[in-house]
Design an enzyme around this catalytic site. Structure first.
Site, PDB file in Angstrom:
ATOM      1  N   HIS A 151     -54.640  17.077  98.099  1.00 59.50           N
ATOM      2  CA  HIS A 151     -54.014  15.913  97.468  1.00 59.50           C
ATOM      3  C   HIS A 151     -54.133  16.019  95.949  1.00 59.50           C
ATOM      4  CE1 HIS A 151     -52.934  11.855  96.439  1.00 59.50           C
ATOM      5  NE2 HIS A 151     -54.083  11.713  95.820  1.00 59.50           N
ATOM      6  N   GLU A 170     -37.277  14.412  93.743  1.00 60.04           N
ATOM      7  CA  GLU A 170     -37.922  14.218  92.440  1.00 60.04           C
ATOM      8  C   GLU A 170     -37.785  15.424  91.519  1.00 60.04           C
ATOM      9  OE1 GLU A 170     -39.683  11.018  94.923  1.00 60.04           O
ATOM     10  OE2 GLU A 170     -39.176  13.099  95.255  1.00 60.04           O
ATOM     11  N   ARG A 211     -35.358  21.375 107.267  1.00 58.43           N
ATOM     12  CA  ARG A 211     -35.964  20.041 107.200  1.00 58.43           C
ATOM     13  C   ARG A 211     -35.273  19.113 106.211  1.00 58.43           C
ATOM     14  NH1 ARG A 211     -40.577  17.289 104.869  1.00 58.43           N
ATOM     15  NH2 ARG A 211     -41.576  15.972 106.446  1.00 58.43           N
ATOM     16  N   GLY A 246     -11.235  15.810  66.140  1.00 57.19           N
ATOM     17  CA  GLY A 246     -11.310  16.261  64.754  1.00 57.19           C
ATOM     18  C   GLY A 246     -11.556  15.136  63.789  1.00 57.19           C
ATOM     19  N   ASN A 286     -12.378  11.495  64.971  1.00 56.35           N
ATOM     20  CA  ASN A 286     -13.325  10.507  65.476  1.00 56.35           C
ATOM     21  C   ASN A 286     -14.214  11.084  66.568  1.00 56.35           C
ATOM     22  OD1 ASN A 286     -12.479   8.265  63.870  1.00 56.35           O
ATOM     23  ND2 ASN A 286     -10.688   8.027  65.183  1.00 56.35           N
ATOM     24  N   ARG A 299     -12.796  26.687  72.635  1.00 53.68           N
ATOM     25  CA  ARG A 299     -13.138  27.430  73.845  1.00 53.68           C
ATOM     26  C   ARG A 299     -14.569  27.116  74.243  1.00 53.68           C
ATOM     27  NH1 ARG A 299     -14.547  33.007  75.149  1.00 53.68           N
ATOM     28  NH2 ARG A 299     -14.806  33.388  72.913  1.00 53.68           N
ATOM     29  N   ASP A 311     -10.894  20.011  75.774  1.00 55.74           N
ATOM     30  CA  ASP A 311     -10.115  18.798  75.972  1.00 55.74           C
ATOM     31  C   ASP A 311      -8.912  19.020  76.879  1.00 55.74           C
ATOM     32  OD1 ASP A 311      -8.827  20.386  74.140  1.00 55.74           O
ATOM     33  OD2 ASP A 311      -8.882  18.945  72.494  1.00 55.74           O
ATOM     34  N   HIS A 327      -1.041  28.930  73.163  1.00 55.23           N
ATOM     35  CA  HIS A 327      -0.942  30.255  72.539  1.00 55.23           C
ATOM     36  C   HIS A 327      -0.220  31.259  73.426  1.00 55.23           C
ATOM     37  CE1 HIS A 327      -3.275  28.705  69.278  1.00 55.23           C
ATOM     38  NE2 HIS A 327      -4.162  28.247  70.138  1.00 55.23           N
TER      39      HIS A 327
END
Length: 717
Positions: A277, A303, A317, A412, A414, A472, A512, A564
């Protein structure tokens, strides 16, 4: 209302105590509302398991009664006899205490005895952590307790849906999160963590350079679980790392597992420390900084995910539980080499923090839920049919407490942060984007922390953070490889680590264009469409490709650089350094450049068009002039539309999507010309593909959020 809450304990492994202790402290902190009674039974009182009832006393809880209910033998018959003994002893205690509410945790056989006794004695039961699936006999016990319980406090959305599918009344189900996370998230950062690690593993051990092992018997296949335990020990001996190994619990088969451990000399081996324990506060320090955790304990799949600790789950299990990406399952652990290879793959890695099982606010929710229980309402349970109801719960907690994401859009100009929930509700925060890396990261983290604070007030459970940025991106590592020129000092930037470390949340990062495609897949025209392309028509040209419901990235993460695609060998120069790209013709910057050229040549203005002297020339002026009959402006826009249309035709011939979605400020203008060019220039088989204009107002934020909402709980076994 004075509620007497009788809390049942069975501390076979410290994670069980970690679930109940925070609830008990919460109840104890409200003495004017609740009376707490503590009765200790089960393995708490067994010397071989550390007499852990003393730990309860050290936490300053008064133990009212101690019931010896465990029949030794560690086999199936002993488990049944222990249930019977508990049923014999419990009625006297329950009759004396007459609690208003009984809180039962988990799926242990002792808990089944307690739930049976309480239900037969007409005592209200609150079951903690019902509805989960783990793949062993524990499932049957857990679900049986749920059927006996009157109220439920579950940890995950999926567990909640399981309880509803089991016909439990959804108005009596609280989605609380795991109580252990309340303490786990608030205490796992300690300055003395190395002292704790060295006290258990010796002075020479280093963080992230040791293993925590914990394997329990599987009562439905004892012999196989013993064999897996033996193979695990052999693999750990060969792996040659410092290992903290905890004794198995008291289930049938544990005695044989201990014999295997002693036969191999684990307790005397210099690389091993075998213990029965460890106090929870110390155990979380050990798990948090382990190089790997191995075994089949629920702590590994629950956890440990909060720390990003790599976990190897052996056998069956826990394979039914929801997990974070830190868990590697070895279901058929039939050879030492297979387990050894899993150790090689996992040891020393770090994963994004996962909060599938809680956000650190479970106990306040449970206390609030207890206050709402009407002790005068009928005790008889009512079941809800059909199993899963489509209607929205009328309980305010279920209306407000929805799975949510923290979305970040690095533009660019905000920097924007939003809280986004499953029902597409947004609360946005906007600040000018600083020019330097340090200032930008500082502001980003501050805005996220402020949003997290607001999310708690809104009862939103934030599952993670999604970041949309230009350029990228390597989404696997959460790193911006090369940014656009609009975002300075933003290349080779690890976004995942600092955000995850600051917020203790998993973090996803993508560019984006891909985020716009993800937004359409979850909230827009792409919902339910297996293959489609999103093209952003804004300052630049970007987009994302969804193929078989997944994003296409390519080898170096530039598969969807749609802006591109070259449509001319001698076209205008592009920002990428090449010539003739779609972006050089059809982007907002390209149109603005052409508008300025016409304006300088005094060819832009046309009758009916108003322009202020101080007004900057934009693409909007070009479009307006064309609509008023300016042939020069119309020629520019026709060339831009043709370039974009030809580029999209090329895309259709390569990936053959079902649908093309145009997004961005120029989408509505380009939609009809692009559809026309497809019908004129595409192969016959692709001419019928539809071009739609996006209806989403915030594709970047919604796409960033969709990464979290789709990926945070997707690893379900």
């Amino acid at each position: 209302m004075c509620v007497c809450v009788y809390v049942w304990w069975l501390l076979l492994f410290i994670a069980d105590y970690s679930k109940l202790a925070p609830i008990m402290f919460g109840i104890k902190s409200h003495p004017e509302e609740f009376d707490l009674e503590v009765v200790v039974l089960g393995s708490h009182l067994i010397d071989d398991y550390g007499n852990t009832f003393r730990m309860i006393e050290q936490d300053d809880f008064d133990i009212g009664s101690k019931l010896h209910t465990i029949v030794r033998g560690e086999d199936e018959a002993a488990m049944v006899e222990s249930v019977g003994l508990a049923l014999v002893k419990l009625p006297d205690v329950l009759q004396r205490l007459r609690p208003d509410i009984l809180v039962i945790h988990g799926d242990r056989f002792d808990a089944l005895a307690l739930a049976t006794a309480a239900a037969l004695m007409n005592i209200r039961i609150l079951h903690v952590e019902g509805g989960e699936v783990s793949g062993t006999i524990d499932d049957s016990i857990r679900h049986a307790i749920s059927k006996l319980a009157h109220y439920h406090a579950c940890c995950t959305r999926m567990a909640e849906q399981h309880l509803i599918a089991m016909c439990e009344d959804h108005s009596r189900i609280l989605l609380a999160g795991c109580p252990s996370y309340d303490k786990l998230l608030s205490t796992h950062h300690r300055e003395d963590y190395m002292d704790i690690i060295k006290s258990w593993l010796g002075d020479k051990v280093q963080e992230y350079d040791y293993i925590v092992a914990l394997q329990h018997p599987v009562t439905t296949d004892i012999q196989k679980s013993i064999k897996i335990y033996e193979l695990m020990l052999d693999a750990l001996l060969s792996f040659n790392k410092k290992t903290l190994i905890l004794f198995p619990n008291i289930d049938a088969g544990s005695k044989e597992m201990v014999r295997v451990m002693r036969k191999k000399g684990i307790e005397q081996h210099p690389n091993f420390r075998a213990v029965k324990h460890i106090p929870f506060e110390q155990f979380i320090q050990l798990v948090c900084r382990a190089g790997c955790m191995i075994g089949n304990s629920s702590c590994g799949v629950r956890e440990a995910g909060a720390f990003g600790t790599p976990v190897i789950n052996l056998g069956t299990r826990q394979t039914g539980r929801e997990t974070g990406e830190n868990v590697l399952h070895v279901r058929d652990a039939d050879t030492q080499n297979k387990i050894y290879h899993a150790l090689e793959l996992q040891f020393g890695k770090r994963y994004p923090c996962s909060k599938i099982y809680g956000d650190g606010n479970a106990v306040p929710r449970i206390i609030k839920f207890l206050r709402t229980i009407d002790l005068d309402e009928p005790l008889q349970k009512t079941f809800c049919f059909p199993p899963v109801k489509d209607s929205i719960s009328q309980d305010i907690d279920h209306i407000l407490e929805t799975q949510s994401a923290l979305a970040v859009d690095l533009g660019g100009t905000n920097l924007r942060v939003a809280i986004v929930c499953m029902r597409v509700g947004l609360k946005k925060y906007t600040q000018p984007n600083p020019k330097t890396y340090e200032a930008r990261m500082q502001l980003l983290l501050k805005m996220c922390v402020d949003a997290m604070r607001d999310a708690v007030g809104l009862n939103c459970r934030i599952l993670g953070v999604g970041v949309s940025t230009g350029g990228r991106v390597n989404p696997q590592e959460g790193v911006v490889l090369h940014s656009t020129k609009l975002i300075q000092e933003w290349s080779s930037v690890d976004l995942r680590t600092p955000i995850s470390d600051a917020l203790h949340l998993p973090v996803w990062v993508d560019n984006d264009g891909n985020c716009a495609a993800l937004a359409e897949r979850k909230f827009g025209h792409g919902k339910g469409v297996e293959n489609f392309v999103t093209v952003i028509t804004g300052t630049g040209i970007g987009g994302g490709i969804i193929h078989h419901n997944e994003l296409v990235y390519g080898t170096t993460f530039c598969a969807a650089e749609l802006g591109h695609i070259m449509v001319s060998l001698e076209g205008p120069e592009c920002s990428c350094g090449s010539r003739g790209c779609i972006e050089a013709y059809a982007s907002g910057m390209a149109l603005q450049r052409e508008a300025k050229r016409l304006h300088d040549e005094d060819l832009l203005k046309v009758e009916g068009m108003e322009m202020k002297l101080s007004e900057p020339i934009t693409a909007g002026h070009l479009i307006n002039a064309a609509r008023l009959g300016n042939s020069k402006a119309d020629a520019v826009l026709n060339k831009a539309s043709t370039a974009l249309g030809v580029g999209i035709v090329n895309i259709l011939h390569i990936v053959n999507p079902t649908l093309v979605i145009l997004s961005g400020v120029l989408a509505s203008y380009y939609q009809a010309p692009v559809q026309r060019i497809i019908s004129e220039r595409a192969l016959f088989s692709a001419q019928s593909i539809k071009v739609l204009t996006s209806e989403l107002e915030e594709p970047a934020l919604l796409g960033a959020a969709s990464m979290v909402l789709d990926y945070a709980t997707r690893r379900i076994y």
